[in-house]
Enzyme design. Structure first.
Site, short mmCIF file in Angstrom:
data_model
loop_
_atom_site.label_atom_id
_atom_site.label_comp_id
_atom_site.label_asym_id
_atom_site.label_seq_id
_atom_site.Cartn_x
_atom_site.Cartn_y
_atom_site.Cartn_z
N ARG A 35 0.82 -1.22 0.00
CA ARG A 35 0.00 0.00 0.00
C ARG A 35 0.85 1.26 0.00
O ARG A 35 0.46 2.29 -0.58
CB ARG A 35 -0.95 -0.02 1.20
N ILE A 61 -6.98 8.29 -1.61
CA ILE A 61 -7.01 6.83 -1.55
C ILE A 61 -7.88 6.46 -0.35
O ILE A 61 -7.73 7.03 0.73
CB ILE A 61 -5.59 6.25 -1.42
N SER A 62 -8.80 5.54 -0.55
CA SER A 62 -9.78 5.22 0.49
C SER A 62 -9.13 4.54 1.69
O SER A 62 -8.09 3.89 1.59
CB SER A 62 -10.88 4.30 -0.07
N GLN A 63 -9.78 4.67 2.82
CA GLN A 63 -9.42 3.97 4.05
C GLN A 63 -9.30 2.47 3.76
O GLN A 63 -10.13 1.91 3.04
CB GLN A 63 -10.53 4.24 5.06
#
Length: 216
Positions: A35, A61-63
């Site tokens: 990530r 960028i999403s959780q």
């Protein structure tokens, strides 16, 4: 240098599995995909935080948990062909590439599409294809798809995406305006009938395009 493998494992255990995500293949994929490479070097120290993060071109960028919840809700399988709308940095597409036969991810912003494509090439994720364009119309050249994920909130589910769902297909996306939207799942049965259900309340950037919100 920080042990990013250990950081990913802790992220998955504490933020994702602990909140009820049970798909072991998905958990393994999120332990595998680096990530930190998808957030930009300046924010790599925060890559595994329990929050959304800014990325290039003013996007996010999403959780991690939201990424996992959407993928699990779409029930992505080994033989599936998957479409993602709103590829962003490419992280969710990369995770799904570890789960599915093939992933097509469409990103409206050329800067993000180019960066995401470079990451896939660098990681050797040859089954993940990044396209630049208006994703609200789907990606007809590769349709139909067994699963479709939309990583931005639209006023409603775009009809072209429903039409590109294969029989038995699942579509997961946030719908609505304002700060809070509804995460919905649309399923299409073998006869072509479509059903829809609400899964959760979420907060996403707007889905811009011909079948989404107008650009401001």
């Amino acid at each position: 240098m920080a042990d990013t493998g250990q950081a990913r494992a802790e992220m998955v255990d504490r933020q994702i599995a602990a909140r009820g995500i049970r798909d072991e293949r998905l958990l393994a994929a999120m332990r595998e995909v680096p990530r930190d490479l998808f957030v930009g070097e300046e924010r790599s120290a925060h890559a595994h935080d329990d929050s959304a993060l800014p990325i290039a071109a003013g996007q996010t960028i999403s959780q991690p948990y939201i990424v996992a919840a959407m993928i699990e809700a779409a029930r992505v399988g080994r033989d599936d062909r998957v479409l993602e709308i709103g590829a962003g940095s490419g992280y969710a597409a990369a995770v799904m590439g570890r789960l599915a036969r093939e992933v097509h991810a469409v990103e409206r912003l050329a800067e993000l599409a180019e960066l995401a494509a470079g990451r896939m090439a660098g990681l050797g994720y040859a089954n993940v294809h990044i396209h630049q364009g208006d994703g609200t119309g789907g990606w007809p050249d590769a349709a139909p798809f067994d699963a479709i994920l939309v990583s931005a909130a639209g006023p409603d589910v775009p009809q072209p995406l429903i039409e590109q769902l294969a029989p038995g297909g699942r579509l997961v996306m946030p719908v609505g305006g304002g700060h809070v939207q509804s995460l919905v799942r649309v399923t299409r049965d073998a006869a072509g009938a479509v059903a829809r259900e609400k899964l959760d309340d979420v907060c996403f950037v707007p889905l811009i395009g011909a079948h989404g919100w107008p650009e401001r």
